[in-house]
Scaffold this active site. Structure first.
Site, PDB file in Angstrom:
ATOM      1  N   SER A  77      23.465   2.139 -21.894  1.00  0.00           N
ATOM      2  CA  SER A  77      22.562   1.552 -22.865  1.00  0.00           C
ATOM      3  C   SER A  77      21.850   0.288 -22.355  1.00  0.00           C
ATOM      4  O   SER A  77      20.902  -0.165 -22.983  1.00  0.00           O
ATOM      5  CB  SER A  77      23.338   1.200 -24.135  1.00  0.00           C
ATOM      6  OG  SER A  77      24.303   0.207 -23.853  1.00  0.00           O
ATOM      7  N   LYS A 114      20.827  -8.852 -22.094  1.00  0.00           N
ATOM      8  CA  LYS A 114      20.707  -7.678 -22.951  1.00  0.00           C
ATOM      9  C   LYS A 114      20.638  -8.170 -24.400  1.00  0.00           C
ATOM     10  O   LYS A 114      21.271  -9.178 -24.749  1.00  0.00           O
ATOM     11  CB  LYS A 114      21.938  -6.793 -22.722  1.00  0.00           C
ATOM     12  CG  LYS A 114      21.873  -5.416 -23.367  1.00  0.00           C
ATOM     13  CD  LYS A 114      23.119  -4.602 -22.992  1.00  0.00           C
ATOM     14  CE  LYS A 114      23.125  -3.244 -23.666  1.00  0.00           C
ATOM     15  NZ  LYS A 114      24.304  -2.433 -23.291  1.00  0.00           N
ATOM     16  N   SER A 129      27.652   1.694 -19.787  1.00  0.00           N
ATOM     17  CA  SER A 129      26.308   1.190 -20.066  1.00  0.00           C
ATOM     18  C   SER A 129      25.747   0.236 -19.030  1.00  0.00           C
ATOM     19  O   SER A 129      24.600  -0.182 -19.142  1.00  0.00           O
ATOM     20  CB  SER A 129      26.281   0.518 -21.436  1.00  0.00           C
ATOM     21  OG  SER A 129      26.309   1.494 -22.438  1.00  0.00           O
TER      22      SER A 129
END
Lengths: 102, 450, 439
Positions: free
Chosen positions: C112, C37, C136
Site C-alpha cells: 500500500s 506515507k 506494504s
C-alpha cells in the site's frame, strides 16, 4: 437462541450473515455491495478454513515479539493544549456534541 | 433469592489509566489528550499505580493472580466511548477465584479486572430526543471491576456486604471518598429461576432500593404465576423503580481481541513484591480479640481512621485498653478529622504519656481530657482568650441541661455529677473552648440552680 | 538541493500522483528531504490515510518517525498516496490519488506504500517513510525498482501512525539508495514511551552481511519464467560476487501464514476503524439530530471505501463470539508457529531470500479484473516475515520486459543491521536502472 443458530451456520457466508456482521460494524450495505461482499467473504472464508488443518499449536501471544512490563509512572502532565485539541470539534459550552441517544 | 454484584470503583490515581492526563479536572474537556480522545495514531501506556492498585485488590480478595496479564478490546458503539472500543480485561484478569469473608459468611469473588472508564455524557433536550454532550475528562479514568458469585441472599445483606467491602477497598488503595457516590454496581438478582440484571446503579442506597424493588417485583410475578423475563433493566433514581432497558434491535457482540498496543505484564512477581497491609476489618477483629473491646466499637475505630487505631494501640500499651479506649473515643476521635494529618511525633508522645499517667491514677479524667485537648486543639483556647465570647458555650450548656434536668439535684448530692455535664459539653463544643473554661462555666451554672 | 524542487515535484505529481499533499516550505535550507506515507500524522499537512472518512483531518501532533527526521534537520516534502488505511496491494484503493508506476504509467506502483515507492524511485536522494503491515513496503519497492526496508516489529515507534493492524504495523524506509536508508534508519529506531511496543528491546548492533542464506522451496515454485530466471541470476551474483552460500529450505508453516495474517490484520483493523464515526475528526454526518447508531452507520457507510468495508466485515466476523477461537485465536497460534519455524531456520542460515512478489507490476486493467481473494493471495511471499515481525529488505534485482523485479531478504528479529549491510553490498554489485521520468 438466535446466536446459537447463527454460530451453527457459521461456515456459510450468506447475505443474512453479512447483514448481521455489517450491523455489528455499523455499516449499511447497498444491494450491490451485499452481492459482492457475500461472494468475496465466502471465497475468503473458504481460504481461511485451511487453518483447520493446523492442529496441536497452543501457545500464542498478541505481539510477534516480547513486549512486557512497559509501565508509566503516575505523573500527570498534558503536552497539547486542550483548546487546540477541541479546535476542529463541534462543541457546546466546552462539551463535545454527539448524536441523539434515543 | 440470589444476588451477585459487579462492582465498579474508580481508582484514585493522579493520572489516567492509559495516558498522563490528570484525574482531578473540573472544567469539561480540560483533561484530555489524543489518547483519551481516541484520535488516530495515539496509543495507550499503562499507569503503574493503576496496575498496582488492581493487584492489591486482587490480593485483598484472596484471588489467584495469574503469572501474566494483558488487556483486551471490547468493541461497541456509543457516543461516550472515544475509540468505540473499551480497553478492559477478558482472559487472565488481575485476579480470579477469590473470597471475601463477610462477617463469617464466605462470598466468592469470581474475578477482579481493570478497565478504562468512558467519557461522561450530559443529556440535553426533550426526553426521547436527547442530544449527547460529552465530557472526555472521565475518558480513561482507571476502574476496577469486582464480580461476585451470586452468594448474597437479600438486599440488606448486599448493602452491608458492599459497605464492608468498600471499607477494605478504601484503605487498600487509599480512596478518600466513601464510595457512596462513586461506586457503580450492576446487580444480578434472581428470586426464581430466571436472572435479571439491573445495570449501572450508583451508590449503596440506590443499590439496596433497586434490589428491594426487584425482590418485590419478581416475587409478585412468581406468585401470580407470570414468567420473570431474563432481561437487563435499569434503575430510575427519581422514581425508585427498575425499568426494562431499551431493547436493542439486535444482539451486540463485543468481539474481544487482545490489545496489541500494550504487551503483557508479569504480575505474579509484582503482586508478590507488594507489601501486605492489615485491612480495617481484619484489624477490627484483632482489636476485639486482643483488647477485649466490643465489635461495634472496634469497627467504629477502624472506620474513623487506621491512624487513630495506631494511637489507641500505643496508648493501650502505655496504660491499659480501657483507659486508652476511654480517651480515644471520648476525647480524641471527635477532633480526629482535622488533626490526623499534622499530628507530629512530639504531640503523639505527649498524648501517650497522658494516657499512661491517667492509667496510673496520677491525673483524673477531667485533667486527662483537658491535657489532651490542649495538645490537639491548642488553637481553640487561643481563640477564646481573644474574647470571641462564650455564647456558644452557654448555649451548649443549656442544651445539655435541658435534656438532663435531674442533674441539678445530683450535683447538690455529689459535685462529681458535674463531670457528666462537662463531658457532654466538651463533645458538643468540639474543642472551641478550653477545658478549664468549660469546667468553670459549668460549675458556675450548676451553682446558680435551675 | 535545488530551489525549484517543489516545482519539479508538482510536475511529477501531475503525472505520477505519488503525493496526496506537497509542502510549500523551502527545502533548500535543510540537510535532507523526505516524504511520509499519508498514514503518518503530521501537524502541517492533512492526514487522511487515503480515506475520505478522514477528509480535512489535521492531527495536533507529528508521528514519532516524522518528528525524529525533522529534528535531524530533514524537510518533509509531502505526504504520499496509499491504499485506504493500507488496505491493498496495488494502491488503487485510495480515495484520492492513485500513484502510477515510474517505469510504465499504465501499471500499478504496488501497495500500500505505492506513493512512497514512486517518490523514492523518481526523486533522487529521496528518503520515503513507508509503513508495512503485510508487505506494504516490500511490494511497492519491488514494483518501483527501489530498496524497501521493513524493520523488526517494535523497532520503530508507531506513535502517530494511523493503525491498520497494531501487532503487524511497522514503519520503514524506501529509497533508490540503500546506503541512505542505512544512514537514516537509526534516527527513527529505538524506545519511545508513547508506544510501549517499541520499548525494552535489544539495541541495534552492528552486524556483518549474511554468509549463508536459505531459499524456501515453495517460494520459487510456480513463478513466471522471466521472473524465476531473474531471481536465479541474482542468487548467482550473491554466491559469486558476495560469497554467500545458498541453500534450499523447507518452511511448511508458511502456507498458513496468509490466512493467519488476514484474520489478525482484519480483526485488529475492524476495531481500529470503529472510532471513525464522524464525531470528533474527519468527515461529519449530515445532522447530529439522529440516533447515534444511525449517525455512526451513515457516516461509516458513506465515507469508508469498498476494501475498508470488506476488511472491517471480515475482521468483525472472525472475532465474533463462537468464531473467535476458530479464527482469531487459531491465527495467533499459527503466527506463533511461523515464528518458531523462522527461529529454527535461523539456526542453519543467517537470512532467508525469496522473490518479493510473484509477478512484476501489473497493469491497472489487470488489477481491476482480480477478485478480492486473488489480490490477497498475491502477498504470499511478503506475508510470512510481516506476520512474524521479522525485519526484511526488498532489493531491486533485475528487470523483466523493462519492469523491475525485487528480491526480499529476511533476517531474525532485531538483525536490521545485517540486512542493511547486505543491501549496501548489493548496491555495489547491482546496477539499478533509473526510470525515465516524463518530466
Amino acid at each position: 437462541m438466535e446466536l446459537l443458530d447463527f454460530i451453527q451456520r457459521r461456515f456459510v457466508m450468506d447475505k443474512e450473515t453479512v447483514r448481521k456482521v455489517a450491523m455489528l460494524a455499523r455499516l449499511e450495505l447497498s444491494e450491490d455491495e451485499m452481492e459482492s461482499f457475500t461472494k468475496d467473504l465466502g471465497d475468503i472464508l473458504g481460504h481461511l478454513s485451511m487453518l483447520d488443518e493446523v492442529q496441536g499449536l497452543e501457545d500464542y501471544a498478541f505481539n510477534p515479539v516480547e513486549v512486557s512490563d512497559v509501565l508509566r509512572d503516575d505523573e500527570p502532565h498534558q503536552e497539547i493544549d486542550p483548546e487546540e485539541l477541541l479546535r476542529d470539534m463541534d462543541t457546546y459550552e466546552d462539551y463535545v456534541r454527539g448524536p441523539r441517544l434515543s | 433469592m440470589k444476588i451477585g454484584l459487579e462492582i465498579h470503583v474508580q481508582l484514585p490515581t493522579r493520572s489516567k489509566m492509559f495516558c498522563p492526563c490528570p484525574t482531578d479536572a473540573g472544567t469539561p474537556n480540560s483533561a484530555i489528550c489524543p489518547t483519551c480522545l481516541g484520535m488516530p495514531g495515539a496509543r495507550p501506556s499503562l499507569n503503574r499505580a493503576a496496575l498496582e492498585m488492581g493487584l492489591r485488590l486482587a490480593k485483598l480478595f484472596q484471588c489467584q493472580v495469574p503469572e501474566r496479564t494483558w488487556f483486551s478490546r471490547k468493541t461497541y458503539f456509543y457516543p461516550d466511548l472515544a475509540k468505540h472500543f473499551q480497553v478492559t480485561q477478558y482472559e487472565n484478569p488481575v485476579g480470579e477465584h477469590g473470597l471475601f469473608d463477610f462477617r463469617g459468611k464466605p462470598i466468592r469473588i469470581r474475578r477482579v479486572h481493570l478497565e478504562e472508564d468512558p467519557g461522561r455524557i450530559r443529556r440535553v433536550g426533550r426526553p426521547g430526543e436527547e442530544m449527547s454532550l460529552v465530557d472526555y475528562n472521565r475518558s480513561g479514568i482507571p476502574l476496577v471491576e469486582i464480580v461476585t458469585e451470586p452468594d448474597l441472599s437479600n438486599p440488606a445483606e448486599a448493602r452491608q456486604f458492599l459497605s464492608d467491602m468498600l471499607t477494605e477497598i478504601r484503605h487498600t488503595i487509599g480512596l478518600t471518598d466513601d464510595g457512596e457516590q462513586s461506586v457503580r454496581v450492576d446487580c444480578n438478582i434472581s428470586v426464581g429461576e430466571e436472572r435479571v440484571e439491573v445495570k449501572n446503579v450508583t451508590g449503596l442506597k440506590n443499590m439496596e432500593r433497586a434490589l428491594k424493588f426487584e425482590l418485590v417485583r419478581q416475587t409478585k410475578m412468581l406468585r401470580s404465576k407470570k414468567p420473570v423475563l431474563r432481561e437487563t433493566r435499569r434503575f430510575d433514581e427519581e422514581r425508585k423503580v427498575t425499568l426494562p432497558a431499551r431493547k436493542k434491535e439486535f444482539e451486540e457482540d463485543y468481539g474481544y481481541i487482545g490489545e496489541p498496543d500494550l504487551g503483557v505484564y508479569n504480575i505474579r512477581a509484582m503482586a508478590d513484591a507488594l507489601d501486605e497491609v492489615e485491612t480495617p476489618l481484619n484489624r477490627a477483629k484483632r482489636l476485639c480479640d486482643q483488647y477485649g473491646i466490643a465489635e461495634g466499637t472496634s469497627r467504629q475505630l477502624v472506620n474513623t481512621s487506621m491512624d487513630l487505631c495506631d494511637l489507641f494501640e500505643e496508648m493501650a500499651t502505655a496504660s491499659d485498653p480501657k483507659t486508652a479506649l476511654f480517651l480515644v473515643t471520648d476525647v480524641i476521635s471527635s477532633y480526629w478529622a482535622r488533626l490526623s494529618d499534622d499530628l507530629d511525633l512530639g504531640t503523639r508522645g505527649k498524648m501517650i504519656d497522658t494516657a499512661s499517667r491517667y492509667g496510673k491514677g496520677e491525673i483524673n479524667d477531667i485533667e486527662a481530657r483537658s491535657i489532651l485537648r490542649g495538645l490537639i486543639a491548642p488553637d481553640d483556647s487561643v481563640g477564646t482568650e481573644k474574647g470571641e465570647g462564650t455564647q456558644a458555650l452557654d448555649d451548649a450548656i443549656e442544651a445539655v441541661l435541658s435534656s438532663n434536668p435531674g442533674i441539678f439535684d445530683d450535683y447538690v448530692k455529689n459535685e462529681r455529677a458535674a463531670n457528666r455535664l462537662i463531658g457532654e459539653v466538651i463533645g458538643r463544643t468540639r474543642g472551641a473552648y478550653s477545658s478549664k473554661e468549660i469546667v468553670d462555666r459549668v460549675k458556675e451554672r450548676l451553682q446558680r440552680g435551675p | 538541493m535545488s530551489e525549484d524542487i517543489s516545482d519539479r515535484i508538482r510536475a511529477l505529481n501531475d503525472i505520477y500522483g505519488m503525493f496526496y499533499s506537497i509542502s510549500d516550505t523551502d527545502i533548500g535550507k535543510h540537510a535532507f528531504h523526505f516524504s511520509a506515507k499519508d498514514n503518518l500524522a503530521t501537524k502541517d499537512h492533512p492526514t487522511t490515510a487515503g480515506s475520505r472518512i478522514l477528509s480535512g483531518y489535521r492531527p495536533p501532533f507529528d508521528a514519532a518517525p516524522v518528528e525524529s527526521l525533522r529534528r535531524a534537520g530533514g524537510a518533509l516534502l509531502g505526504k504520499t498516496s496509499m491504499d485506504e488505511f493500507g488496505f491493498g496491494t496495488f494502491s488503487v484503493n485510495s480515495a484520492f490519488e492513485v500513484p502510477r508506476n515510474p517505469y510504465d504509467i499504465e501499471r500499478s506502483c504496488g501497495g500500500s506504500s505505492g506513493g512512497a515507492a514512486c517518490a523514492a524511485s523518481l526523486i533522487s536522494g529521496h528518503l520515503a517513510l513507508g509503513v508495512s503491515t503485510g508487505g506494504s513496503i516490500s511490494c511497492p519497492a519491488a514494483f518501483c525498482g527501489v530498496y524497501g526496508f521493513t524493520p523488526t516489529y517494535g523497532r520503530v515507534s508507531r506513535h502517530g501512525l494511523l493503525d491498520y493492524g497494531n501487532s503487524l504495523d511497522k514503519v520503514g524506509m524506501l529509497s533508490a539508495d540503500c546506503s541512505l536508508i542505512g544512514e537514516m534508519f537509526p534516527l527513527i529506531a529505538g524506545d519511545d514511551p508513547r508506544d510501549p511496543t517499541s520499548c525494552g528491546h535489544p539495541e541495534m548492533r552492528d552486524m556483518d552481511m549474511p554468509t549463508r542464506v536459505g531459499v524456501p522451496r515453495d517460494s520459487v515454485e510456480e513463478l513466471p519464467a522471466g521472473l524465476r530466471q531473474t531471481f536465479d541470476s541474482a542468487l548467482e551474483v550473491l554466491k559469486e560476487e558476495l560469497g554467500m552460500e545458498v541453500e534450499t529450505l523447507e518452511m511448511p508453516m508458511f502456507r498458513y501464514a496468509q490466512p493467519a495474517y488476514y484474520i489478525i490484520a482484519t480483526s485488529e483493523a475492524s476495531t481500529n476503524l470503529a472510532r471513525y464515526g464522524g464525531m470528533r475528526y474527519g468527515a461529519r454526518g449530515e445532522s447530529l439530530d439522529s440516533h447515534f447508531d444511525r449517525y455512526f452507520t451513515d457516516v461509516r457507510s458513506e465515507y469508508l471505501g469498498a476494501e475498508a468495508k470488506r476488511r472491517v466485515l471480515l475482521g468483525t466476523f472472525t472475532r465474533m463470539v463462537g468464531l473467535r477461537d476458530r479464527y482469531y485465536i487459531k491465527a495467533l497460534q499459527v503466527r506463533h508457529g511461523v515464528i518458531s519455524e523462522y527461529k529454527r531456520a535461523y539456526q542453519k542460515v543467517d537470512a532467508i531470500i525469496t522473490p518479493t512478489m510473484p509477478f512484476t507490476a501489473p497493469r491497472f486493467n489487470e488489477v481491476a479484473g482480480m477478485s478480492a481473494l486473488e489480490i490477497y493471495l498475491a502477498d504470499h511471499l511478503t506475508i510470512p516475515p510481516n506476520l512474524a515481525g521479522m525485519p526484511h529488505l526488498s532489493m531491486p534485482c533485475g528487470y523483466v520486459e523493462g519492469m523491475p523485479v525485487g528480491m526480499q531478504m529476511v533476517g531474525d528479529h532485531w538483525e536490521e543491521s545485517m540486512l542493511l549491510k547486505a543491501g549496501e553490498a548489493w548496491e555495489r554489485v547491482f546496477e539499478r536502472q533509473d526510470p525515465e521520468a516524463m518530466v
